[in-house]
Design an enzyme around this catalytic site. Structure first.
Site, PDB file in Angstrom:
ATOM      1  N   LYS A  32       0.078   4.269  -0.188  1.00  9.91           N
ATOM      2  CA  LYS A  32      -0.542   5.458   0.419  1.00  9.91           C
ATOM      3  C   LYS A  32      -0.331   6.671  -0.503  1.00  9.91           C
ATOM      4  CE  LYS A  32      -0.055   3.218   4.850  1.00  9.91           C
ATOM      5  NZ  LYS A  32       0.148   3.298   6.284  1.00  9.91           N
ATOM      6  N   GLU A  88      -4.807  -4.841  10.886  1.00  6.24           N
ATOM      7  CA  GLU A  88      -3.743  -3.854  11.064  1.00  6.24           C
ATOM      8  C   GLU A  88      -3.965  -3.114  12.386  1.00  6.24           C
ATOM      9  OE1 GLU A  88      -1.995  -2.574   6.984  1.00  6.24           O
ATOM     10  OE2 GLU A  88      -3.764  -1.373   7.346  1.00  6.24           O
ATOM     11  N   GLU A 129      -6.488   4.847   8.260  1.00 10.29           N
ATOM     12  CA  GLU A 129      -6.244   6.252   7.915  1.00 10.29           C
ATOM     13  C   GLU A 129      -7.500   6.886   7.323  1.00 10.29           C
ATOM     14  OE1 GLU A 129      -2.659   5.522   5.687  1.00 10.29           O
ATOM     15  OE2 GLU A 129      -1.664   4.998   7.576  1.00 10.29           O
ATOM     16  N   SER A 143       3.990  -1.993  10.250  1.00  5.62           N
ATOM     17  CA  SER A 143       5.452  -2.018  10.398  1.00  5.62           C
ATOM     18  C   SER A 143       6.088  -3.358   9.999  1.00  5.62           C
ATOM     19  CB  SER A 143       5.861  -1.634  11.824  1.00  5.62           C
ATOM     20  OG  SER A 143       5.488  -0.286  12.092  1.00  5.62           O
ATOM     21  N   ASN A 165       0.864  -1.185   0.000  1.00  7.69           N
ATOM     22  CA  ASN A 165       0.000   0.000   0.000  1.00  7.69           C
ATOM     23  C   ASN A 165       0.900   1.234   0.000  1.00  7.69           C
ATOM     24  OD1 ASN A 165      -1.753   2.083   0.538  1.00  7.69           O
ATOM     25  ND2 ASN A 165      -2.327   1.381   2.585  1.00  7.69           N
ATOM     26  N   GLY A 214       3.101   2.362  10.757  1.00 11.22           N
ATOM     27  CA  GLY A 214       4.050   3.458  10.577  1.00 11.22           C
ATOM     28  C   GLY A 214       4.825   3.823  11.832  1.00 11.22           C
ATOM     29  N   HIS A 222      -9.406   1.216   5.603  1.00  8.15           N
ATOM     30  CA  HIS A 222      -8.086   1.457   6.206  1.00  8.15           C
ATOM     31  C   HIS A 222      -8.237   2.452   7.357  1.00  8.15           C
ATOM     32  CE1 HIS A 222      -3.910   2.580   6.758  1.00  8.15           C
ATOM     33  NE2 HIS A 222      -3.594   1.486   6.083  1.00  8.15           N
TER      34      HIS A 222
HETATM   35  P1  13P Z   1       3.402   0.470   7.510  1.00  9.97           P
HETATM   36  O1  13P Z   1       3.862  -0.836   6.907  1.00  9.97           O
HETATM   37  O2  13P Z   1       4.109   1.665   6.962  1.00  9.97           O
HETATM   38  O3  13P Z   1       3.363   0.406   9.003  1.00  9.97           O
HETATM   39  O4  13P Z   1       1.860   0.668   7.039  1.00  9.97           O
HETATM   40  C1  13P Z   1       0.974  -0.387   7.203  1.00  9.97           C
HETATM   41  C2  13P Z   1      -0.284  -0.064   6.510  1.00  9.97           C
HETATM   42  O5  13P Z   1      -1.026   0.806   6.928  1.00  9.97           O
HETATM   43  C3  13P Z   1      -0.585  -0.790   5.267  1.00  9.97           C
HETATM   44  O6  13P Z   1      -1.895  -0.574   4.852  1.00  9.97           O
END
Ligand code: 13P
Length: 249
Positions: free
Chosen positions: A14, A166, A99, A207, A12, A172, A97
């Site tokens: 983002k 997640e 976010e 992560s 992903n 992150g 997600h």
């Molecule tokens: P990271 O791997 O950067 O922690 O992000 C995970 C994520 O949100 C994937 O959708």
């Protein structure tokens, strides 16, 4: 899930990626590096979908989007329909997600509309679920996940679906859940899916990187990874695919 399950390594991106560097990323990928039991997919931003579609397909990588609107067309300024995603060659779409839940305010009602619109157009949603740190610390993880999965209660069990667990506190942050937490939570998610009449892959996200991927992917009930930061560089993404290839379960 009937038969053998392919381990999905989904990147992903983002809100990252411009055209030139992204074409260079694809150029650096090996040709069809994944063995039969590993599937590769990348979810770049909308702006790159069309340009990366054919180059990624040539490398054996499936294409996905990071969101979609629930209407199929019309006066919805700034929105992208499921048909538009299919038109660029997308197979997957990420929905729910954290976010988007936390920053944009997307809730279950909207996510269900997007799920249904995605299925109507032949997309396979990757439905993300996960608890915040205060919820885990209060012992409410399963309750939160159960609530987020309840959007599937009215959905027929034969729909193409992948779920991604997640934990929000691991996204992150460089802080992954322990393998015990991952195994325990994935067992709960699979059981809850079964109770709702679904049987699908459950990815772990948060992560994941080349150093920890093997241990995470080896956990019972983990059927792949949804990766943010570590999917942005071709060598790092390839290392994740290699880690998945080395796990045979
Ligand atoms: P990271 O791997 O950067 O922690 O992000 C995970 C994520 O949100 C994937 O959708």
């Amino acid at each position: 899930m009937s038969g053998s399950v392919r381990c999905l390594i989904a990147g992903n991106w983002k809100m990252n990626g411009l055209l030139a560097e992204s074409l260079e990323f694809v150029r650096q990928l090996a040709d069809n590096p994944a063995p039969e039991h590993v599937e590769m997919a990348l979810m770049p931003p909308y702006t790159l979908l069309y340009s990366l579609s054919a180059p990624l397909a040539d490398k054996g990588v499936r294409l996905g989007a990071q969101s979609v609107f629930y209407e199929h067309g019309g006066a919805f300024t700034g929105s992208i329909s499921p048909e538009m995603l299919r038109d660029t060659g997308c197979h997957y779409v990420i929905l729910g997600h954290s976010e988007r839940r936390d920053i944009i305010g997307e809730g279950s009602e909207l996510i269900l509309k997007k799920l249904n619109a995605s299925w109507e157009s032949g997309l396979e949603p990757i439905l993300c679920i996960g608890e915040h740190l205060d919820e885990r610390e209060a012992g409410r993880t399963n309750e939160v996940l159960k609530d987020q999965l309840s959007v599937l209660a009215s959905v027929p069990g034969d729909r193409a679906l992948t779920v991604a667990y997640e934990p929000v506190w691991a996204i992150g942050t460089g802080k992954t859940a322990t393998t015990e937490q991952i195994t325990e939570t994935h067992a709960f998610v699979h059981a809850e899916l079964k109770r709702l009449g679904h049987d699908c892959r459950v990815l772990y996200g948060g992560s994941v990187n080349p150093a920890n991927a093997r241990d995470i992917l080896a956990c019972d009930g983990v059927n792949g990874a949804l990766v943010g930061g570590a999917s942005l560089k071709a060598d790092s993404y390839m290392a994740l695919v290699e880690a998945a290839a080395s796990v045979n379960k």
